[in-house]
Design a protein around this motif. Structure first.
Motif, mmCIF file in Angstrom:
data_model
loop_
_atom_site.group_PDB
_atom_site.id
_atom_site.type_symbol
_atom_site.label_atom_id
_atom_site.label_comp_id
_atom_site.label_asym_id
_atom_site.label_seq_id
_atom_site.Cartn_x
_atom_site.Cartn_y
_atom_site.Cartn_z
ATOM 1 N N PRO A 11 7.624 7.184 -4.060
ATOM 2 C CA PRO A 11 8.458 6.205 -4.770
ATOM 3 C C PRO A 11 8.573 6.543 -6.259
ATOM 4 O O PRO A 11 7.668 7.136 -6.846
ATOM 5 C CB PRO A 11 7.721 4.883 -4.563
ATOM 6 C CG PRO A 11 6.923 5.088 -3.325
ATOM 7 C CD PRO A 11 6.542 6.536 -3.311
ATOM 8 N N TYR A 108 0.207 8.405 -2.643
ATOM 9 C CA TYR A 108 1.148 7.313 -2.918
ATOM 10 C C TYR A 108 1.146 6.338 -1.756
ATOM 11 O O TYR A 108 0.674 6.631 -0.671
ATOM 12 C CB TYR A 108 2.563 7.855 -3.162
ATOM 13 C CG TYR A 108 3.219 8.466 -1.945
ATOM 14 C CD1 TYR A 108 4.096 7.728 -1.170
ATOM 15 C CD2 TYR A 108 2.956 9.785 -1.570
ATOM 16 C CE1 TYR A 108 4.701 8.275 -0.048
ATOM 17 C CE2 TYR A 108 3.546 10.345 -0.452
ATOM 18 C CZ TYR A 108 4.418 9.594 0.295
ATOM 19 O OH TYR A 108 5.004 10.140 1.412
ATOM 20 N N GLU A 109 1.695 5.152 -2.010
ATOM 21 C CA GLU A 109 1.846 4.125 -0.985
ATOM 22 C C GLU A 109 3.311 3.752 -0.908
ATOM 23 O O GLU A 109 3.934 3.436 -1.915
ATOM 24 C CB GLU A 109 0.996 2.912 -1.319
ATOM 25 C CG GLU A 109 -0.491 3.200 -1.255
ATOM 26 C CD GLU A 109 -1.325 1.956 -1.451
ATOM 27 O OE1 GLU A 109 -0.752 0.848 -1.441
ATOM 28 O OE2 GLU A 109 -2.531 2.090 -1.612
ATOM 29 N N GLU A 110 3.844 3.772 0.294
ATOM 30 C CA GLU A 110 5.272 3.510 0.453
ATOM 31 C C GLU A 110 5.617 2.039 0.335
ATOM 32 O O GLU A 110 6.505 1.663 -0.400
ATOM 33 C CB GLU A 110 5.747 4.042 1.802
ATOM 34 C CG GLU A 110 5.776 5.540 1.863
ATOM 35 C CD GLU A 110 6.219 6.050 3.211
ATOM 36 O OE1 GLU A 110 6.781 5.256 3.985
ATOM 37 O OE2 GLU A 110 6.003 7.226 3.484
ATOM 38 N N SER A 111 4.920 1.193 1.071
ATOM 39 C CA SER A 111 5.366 -0.190 1.100
ATOM 40 C C SER A 111 4.308 -1.194 0.700
ATOM 41 O O SER A 111 4.632 -2.339 0.458
ATOM 42 C CB SER A 111 5.868 -0.546 2.508
ATOM 43 O OG SER A 111 4.800 -0.424 3.424
ATOM 44 N N GLY A 112 3.074 -0.814 0.636
ATOM 45 C CA GLY A 112 2.093 -1.811 0.241
ATOM 46 C C GLY A 112 0.717 -1.490 0.745
ATOM 47 O O GLY A 112 0.204 -0.400 0.554
ATOM 48 N N TRP A 113 0.146 -2.446 1.451
ATOM 49 C CA TRP A 113 -1.260 -2.427 1.757
ATOM 50 C C TRP A 113 -1.608 -1.381 2.812
ATOM 51 O O TRP A 113 -1.090 -1.373 3.926
ATOM 52 C CB TRP A 113 -1.672 -3.821 2.245
ATOM 53 C CG TRP A 113 -3.130 -3.961 2.421
ATOM 54 C CD1 TRP A 113 -4.042 -4.117 1.432
ATOM 55 C CD2 TRP A 113 -3.843 -3.964 3.656
ATOM 56 N NE1 TRP A 113 -5.285 -4.216 1.963
ATOM 57 C CE2 TRP A 113 -5.198 -4.129 3.343
ATOM 58 C CE3 TRP A 113 -3.487 -3.839 4.977
ATOM 59 C CZ2 TRP A 113 -6.181 -4.177 4.301
ATOM 60 C CZ3 TRP A 113 -4.468 -3.884 5.923
ATOM 61 C CH2 TRP A 113 -5.790 -4.059 5.587
ATOM 62 N N ASP A 115 -1.231 1.888 3.524
ATOM 63 C CA ASP A 115 -0.401 2.878 4.199
ATOM 64 C C ASP A 115 -0.267 4.118 3.318
ATOM 65 O O ASP A 115 0.797 4.668 3.163
ATOM 66 C CB ASP A 115 0.971 2.313 4.583
ATOM 67 C CG ASP A 115 1.807 1.943 3.386
ATOM 68 O OD1 ASP A 115 1.225 1.809 2.286
ATOM 69 O OD2 ASP A 115 3.016 1.796 3.532
#
Length: 165
Positions: A11, A108-113, A115
């Protein structure tokens, strides 16, 4: 100079170059990116303002403290500790960005918690990031590191003075 890369699945706000640019614009962290004379002026102003404010607070708290010299040394101790903690926080923030730029992989984290993903940087991106880290961030880190050393040594000196009286 945003580094939006179409082939990069990370992101936009988690890309190391964009994190660096955001940190450089942040109020607290932008001080270390100024010229040396302006940086030293800001360090002096922070020290002086906190010295005066802590002096008034300590005079109010320790109103019956009769030894003015010890009160002055306590003020120096408190201000040295506060300034050391402030500049240590600056050092931690810049070193985090430095490590993200120097690393060949990006977490990195794509959408949140929970992942989290890992992406391997391309050669061009890695070269650009390492060049920015070595030419831009290392001088900031060294400047902040020496300022932390100065406040730590100053704290030790004032603690020695306090313990001898």
């Amino acid at each position: 100079m945003p580094a939006f890369n179409i082939n990069c699945p990370v992101p936009f706000n988690q890309q190391p170059l964009n994190e660096y640019l955001e940190l450089k614009k942040a109020f607290l962290f932008s001080w270390s990116s100024y010229k040396l004379t302006y940086y030293l002026r800001i360090v002096f102003e922070i020290f002086l303002c906190s010295f005066i404010a802590c002096g008034f607070i300590l005079c109010y708290i320790l109103i019956y403290f009769t030894n003015f010299f010890k009160l002055l040394i306590i003020d120096f101790l408190v201000v040295d500790l506060l300034c050391f903690l402030l500049f240590f926080r600056l050092y931690l923030g810049w070193s985090y960005i430095f490590k993200r730029l120097m690393s060949a992989t990006i977490f990195y984290e794509e959408s949140g918690w929970y992942d989290g993903q890992i992406w391997i940087k391309t050669i061009d991106m890695l070269t650009r990031d390492r060049l920015i880290a070595s030419c831009q961030i290392i001088p900031f880190l060294n400047r902040i590191k020496y300022t932390c050393y100065l406040f730590f040594i100053n704290f030790g000196f004032h603690y020695f003075l306090y313990s001898t009286f």
